[in-house]
Design a protein around this motif. Structure first.
Motif, mmCIF file in Angstrom:
data_model
loop_
_atom_site.group_PDB
_atom_site.id
_atom_site.type_symbol
_atom_site.label_atom_id
_atom_site.label_comp_id
_atom_site.label_asym_id
_atom_site.label_seq_id
_atom_site.Cartn_x
_atom_site.Cartn_y
_atom_site.Cartn_z
ATOM 1 N N VAL A 249 0.795 -1.117 0.147
ATOM 2 C CA VAL A 249 -0.073 -0.180 -0.447
ATOM 3 C C VAL A 249 0.850 1.066 0.134
ATOM 4 O O VAL A 249 0.496 2.617 -0.772
ATOM 5 N N THR A 250 2.277 1.590 0.667
ATOM 6 C CA THR A 250 2.828 1.958 0.584
ATOM 7 C C THR A 250 3.521 2.935 -0.552
ATOM 8 O O THR A 250 3.604 3.977 -0.687
ATOM 9 N N GLN A 251 3.876 1.884 -1.132
ATOM 10 C CA GLN A 251 4.564 1.920 -2.485
ATOM 11 C C GLN A 251 3.399 2.456 -3.429
ATOM 12 O O GLN A 251 3.763 3.115 -4.131
ATOM 13 N N MET A 252 2.532 1.905 -3.345
ATOM 14 C CA MET A 252 1.277 1.958 -3.752
ATOM 15 C C MET A 252 1.039 3.593 -4.192
ATOM 16 O O MET A 252 1.397 4.325 -5.443
ATOM 17 N N VAL A 253 0.593 3.640 -3.098
ATOM 18 C CA VAL A 253 0.558 5.152 -2.993
ATOM 19 C C VAL A 253 1.949 6.442 -3.327
ATOM 20 O O VAL A 253 1.744 8.148 -3.662
ATOM 21 N N GLN A 254 3.157 5.940 -3.203
ATOM 22 C CA GLN A 254 4.598 6.660 -3.323
ATOM 23 C C GLN A 254 4.339 6.760 -4.704
ATOM 24 O O GLN A 254 5.203 7.321 -5.493
ATOM 25 N N GLY A 255 3.824 5.315 -5.380
ATOM 26 C CA GLY A 255 3.874 6.033 -6.863
ATOM 27 C C GLY A 255 2.963 7.384 -7.657
ATOM 28 O O GLY A 255 3.144 7.720 -8.655
ATOM 29 N N ILE A 256 1.597 7.433 -6.867
ATOM 30 C CA ILE A 256 1.359 7.904 -7.185
ATOM 31 C C ILE A 256 1.854 9.229 -7.308
ATOM 32 O O ILE A 256 1.489 9.903 -8.476
ATOM 33 N N GLY A 257 2.343 9.738 -6.264
ATOM 34 C CA GLY A 257 2.873 10.740 -5.759
ATOM 35 C C GLY A 257 4.603 11.089 -7.273
ATOM 36 O O GLY A 257 4.812 12.279 -7.855
ATOM 37 N N ALA A 258 4.511 9.684 -7.027
ATOM 38 C CA ALA A 258 5.689 9.801 -8.691
ATOM 39 C C ALA A 258 4.944 10.030 -9.977
ATOM 40 O O ALA A 258 6.233 10.335 -10.567
ATOM 41 N N ILE A 259 4.234 10.085 -10.144
ATOM 42 C CA ILE A 259 3.526 9.951 -11.203
ATOM 43 C C ILE A 259 3.359 11.196 -11.823
ATOM 44 O O ILE A 259 3.428 12.135 -12.702
ATOM 45 N N ALA A 260 2.830 12.242 -10.830
ATOM 46 C CA ALA A 260 2.547 13.379 -10.951
ATOM 47 C C ALA A 260 4.280 14.041 -10.793
ATOM 48 O O ALA A 260 4.369 15.207 -11.712
ATOM 49 N N GLY A 261 5.461 13.474 -10.174
ATOM 50 C CA GLY A 261 6.647 14.291 -10.558
ATOM 51 C C GLY A 261 7.455 13.706 -11.593
ATOM 52 O O GLY A 261 8.268 14.658 -12.547
ATOM 53 N N GLY A 262 7.215 12.648 -12.331
ATOM 54 C CA GLY A 262 7.380 12.334 -13.634
ATOM 55 C C GLY A 262 7.019 13.232 -14.403
ATOM 56 O O GLY A 262 7.158 13.803 -15.598
ATOM 57 N N LEU A 263 5.739 13.673 -14.691
ATOM 58 C CA LEU A 263 4.799 14.086 -15.472
ATOM 59 C C LEU A 263 5.525 15.550 -15.770
ATOM 60 O O LEU A 263 5.664 15.888 -16.598
ATOM 61 N N SER A 264 5.659 16.379 -14.166
ATOM 62 C CA SER A 264 6.201 17.484 -14.519
ATOM 63 C C SER A 264 7.554 17.579 -14.493
ATOM 64 O O SER A 264 8.060 18.896 -14.550
ATOM 65 N N ALA A 265 8.452 16.752 -14.629
ATOM 66 C CA ALA A 265 9.969 17.550 -14.304
ATOM 67 C C ALA A 265 10.811 17.502 -14.995
ATOM 68 O O ALA A 265 11.617 18.487 -15.531
ATOM 69 N N ALA A 266 10.138 17.215 -16.677
ATOM 70 C CA ALA A 266 11.044 17.499 -17.885
ATOM 71 C C ALA A 266 10.730 19.203 -17.513
ATOM 72 O O ALA A 266 11.540 19.876 -18.134
ATOM 73 N N ALA A 267 9.479 19.912 -17.599
ATOM 74 C CA ALA A 267 9.045 21.259 -17.566
ATOM 75 C C ALA A 267 10.167 22.078 -16.204
ATOM 76 O O ALA A 267 10.294 22.657 -17.012
ATOM 77 N N ALA A 268 10.015 21.073 -15.725
ATOM 78 C CA ALA A 268 10.682 21.561 -14.027
ATOM 79 C C ALA A 268 12.240 22.047 -14.267
ATOM 80 O O ALA A 268 12.429 22.841 -14.457
ATOM 81 N N ILE A 269 12.724 21.500 -15.265
ATOM 82 C CA ILE A 269 14.139 21.088 -16.250
ATOM 83 C C ILE A 269 14.076 22.328 -16.891
ATOM 84 O O ILE A 269 15.671 22.524 -17.343
ATOM 85 N N ARG A 270 13.328 22.113 -18.067
ATOM 86 C CA ARG A 270 13.479 23.141 -19.094
ATOM 87 C C ARG A 270 13.878 24.789 -18.578
ATOM 88 O O ARG A 270 14.198 25.795 -18.672
#
Length: 428
Positions: A249-270
């Protein structure tokens, strides 16, 4: 991202990694649960992560191998070897067989030290420079997002059918990944002119001021993550009073946060650049251990979301910077040099955390992790944005001249579990 997905080889490459990462994520989680179930020991379960991180010392010679052979065929054979190395798990039957799990985790960790730099180096020749950050973001989003599915495949499948079923799933994903990589249309030129020793990657990192500072800060951060990672089953058992399978369960919840982080990372780096993106992510990450140290389930889950969102920013920014600054003929060794510099401290952190759990309250270990992450962010705050050797005629660093241009296609740039893997693992 749309342009990336229109690229046939990119689609196949990303599909191969998605399947492979699903199996890896399930296996990584299941092995810890398996050991905890067989022994009842938090320390014994934490040692599975230590075994995965221990082969980091193999990274430099494996990085040299990556620079001297074609990366596509290397990945095909590495994935097939990965399927074979899981066979011993089919013979685990009781507490006396726990050593087999540790052996497989060591082999798994060693293989990841080969696969990670080979993947990164192949990506540099597979895609034009402007698509690499998006590709790194897609890979990391997939890896972290699979935390949503991995608990079902890992903890869920383990609960229903046992560890052997999870091992068979991971074996199948290794084979499918090998087939997909083998069908890439991209043809690599045979490696020529690769000179220098195993230490060439270390010399490049130390001679490049931004990479040097980034490496030191990352080593501090992975040491902290290693300490905190050893407390996972203590948080679940002592803090939340749940069975070890609740790690799913904790890993699944962390994955939800990671989806948001991964989707926004490229824009943040630019917008911010790789170094500033890493600073922001480390500062945010520092809040996660404090949240996880409470006994409130909603707060602990919020801490997992924060950690999940921060890690992709850090890993994608670092991998993109390494790919952008390293010459093509040094890609494998530079990646491996950075990997060993940050995975070594993570391994030490896991070992120290597993030992400290026997004598200290796990909440003190988590508080130390938070302080160390803030220190890592502070070490990077004065780092200057790096100069891209492809676009700027910068003076070469002493002792390590940069080529005027990288060989290969003309330019038209992600994580020891870390990769720090494990760390934080730097997945296939």
């Amino acid at each position: 991202m749309r342009r990336l997905l229109r690229h046939r080889d990119a689609r196949r490459y990303l599909s191969a990694q998605a399947l492979s990462l699903l199996g890896d994520s399930a296996m990584w989680l299941a092995c810890g649960i398996w050991v905890k179930t067989l022994t009842g020991s938090n320390t014994a379960a934490a040692l599975t992560f230590l075994c995965f991180s221990a082969p980091a010392l193999l990274a430099p010679p494996l990085g040299l191998l990556v620079d001297r052979v074609r990366r596509g065929p290397l990945l095909v054979w590495a994935n097939l070897a990965g399927a074979a190395m899981l066979v011993p798990l089919l013979f685990v039957d009781g507490r006396e067989d726990v050593w087999l799990i540790y052996v497989v985790m060591v082999l798994h960790g060693g293989l990841s030290m080969l696969i990670a730099p080979a993947q990164s180096a192949l990506l540099v020749t597979l895609l034009p420079a402007e698509l690499r950050t998006d590709a790194n973001a897609a890979l990391r989003t997939t890896q972290e997002g699979l935390r949503v599915l991995a608990p079902l495949a890992g903890a869920g499948l383990f609960g229903l059918l046992g560890g052997r079923a999870v091992a068979l799933l991971d074996m199948a994903t290794f084979v499918v990944a090998a087939v997909l990589v083998a069908t890439l249309r991209h043809t690599e030129a045979r490696t020529r002119g690769v000179t220098g020793s195993i230490g060439a990657g270390f010399r490049f990192v130390t001679a490049t001021s931004q990479l040097r500072r980034l490496t030191v800060a990352s080593a501090v951060a992975t040491l902290a993550v290693g300490l905190g990672g050893s407390t996972m089953y203590a948080v679940i058992g002592l803090g939340l009073h749940r069975p070890p399978q609740f790690a799913g369960v904790t890993q699944m919840v962390q994955g939800i946060g990671a989806i948001a982080g991964g989707l926004s990372a490229a824009a943040a780096i630019r917008r911010l650049g790789e170094v500033r993106t890493t600073v922001v992510a480390l500062a945010v990450f520092a809040a996660a251990p404090l949240l996880v140290s409470t006994s409130s389930l909603p707060v602990v889950l919020a801490g997992n979301v924060v950690a999940g969102a921060a890690v992709p920013w850090i890993v994608i920014a670092i991998i993109s910077l390494l790919q952008r600054l390293a010459p093509l003929q040094l890609q494998g060794r530079v990646y491996a040099a950075f990997e060993v510099c940050v995975t070594g401290p993570q391994t030490a952190g896991l070992a120290a955390g597993a030992a400290l759990l026997a004598v200290l309250d796990y909440r003190l270990i988590l508080a130390a992790e938070s302080v160390a992450l803030l220190l890592a962010a502070a070490l990077l705050t004065r780092a200057r944005p790096p100069v891209d050797p492809l676009t700027t005629a910068a003076a070469p660093s002493p002792g390590q001249p940069l080529p005027a241009a990288r060989p290969g296609p003309p330019p038209t740039p992600p994580a020891p579990q870390y990769p720090p893997r494990p760390s934080a693992r730097t997945a296939r």
